[in-house]
Design an enzyme around this catalytic site. Sequence first.
Site, PDB file in Angstrom:
ATOM      1  N   HIS A 113      19.868  19.397   8.697  1.00  0.00           N
ATOM      2  CA  HIS A 113      20.458  19.541   7.364  1.00  0.00           C
ATOM      3  C   HIS A 113      20.934  18.149   6.981  1.00  0.00           C
ATOM      4  CE1 HIS A 113      21.690  23.830   8.747  1.00  0.00           C
ATOM      5  NE2 HIS A 113      20.508  23.868   8.163  1.00  0.00           N
ATOM      6  N   GLU A 151      15.133  23.436   6.322  1.00  0.00           N
ATOM      7  CA  GLU A 151      15.016  24.584   5.412  1.00  0.00           C
ATOM      8  C   GLU A 151      15.814  24.336   4.133  1.00  0.00           C
ATOM      9  OE1 GLU A 151      18.175  25.761   5.722  1.00  0.00           O
ATOM     10  OE2 GLU A 151      18.647  25.477   7.813  1.00  0.00           O
TER      11      GLU A 151
END
Length: 196
Positions: A113, A151
């Site tokens: 992330h 993601e």
Amino acid sequence: MQSPSPTTTAQDLYSRFDAELQSTISFRHLDPDSDLERFNRWQNSDRVARFWDERGTLDEHRDYLMKLIRAPQVEPLIGCLDGDPFLYLEVYWAEQDRLAAYYTAAPADRGIHMLVGEERHRGPRKVRAWLSALCRHLFEDSPATQRIVSEPRYDNLKMIDYLEKQGFEKIKEFDFPHKRAALMLLTRDAFFKGQA
């Protein structure tokens, strides 16, 4: 002219000189004391909050970071450019993360992330440099790691484009409870082939 060699401070996990930027990119562990105000400012910016949705107080962000620091599967990092902190990263073992419910994770898959907190360090040249350095660090840190996953939110087209330019492939879109995400996957072979 010979490129300077990477310089690493005692707290750096990884450091690499980028010839295009003529700057050193480094990654270090987040310090919950010295980095808290910076993290809080970054998370409360409109641009970051649009995709991270983690606005909060200093106390809320301290709790958030301490929970991550205690979690064995996550490593919160700060990225620096010539020693100037500008980037927040969460590096995690995908098989031990909620993401594992949405794809077949291998034991050594790493997930990332990322957010650029400082406006002056945004832009495609800098993203290309730090993202390449980050992927290289993760592959070199764990020889067993064959894949890196990310993601981002499915509509974060700029980040998806940056990932694809680094060699990530968009595998699918899927629904987390909190967002619709794009599963992006980079193999070791694709990364090093692209670096040749």
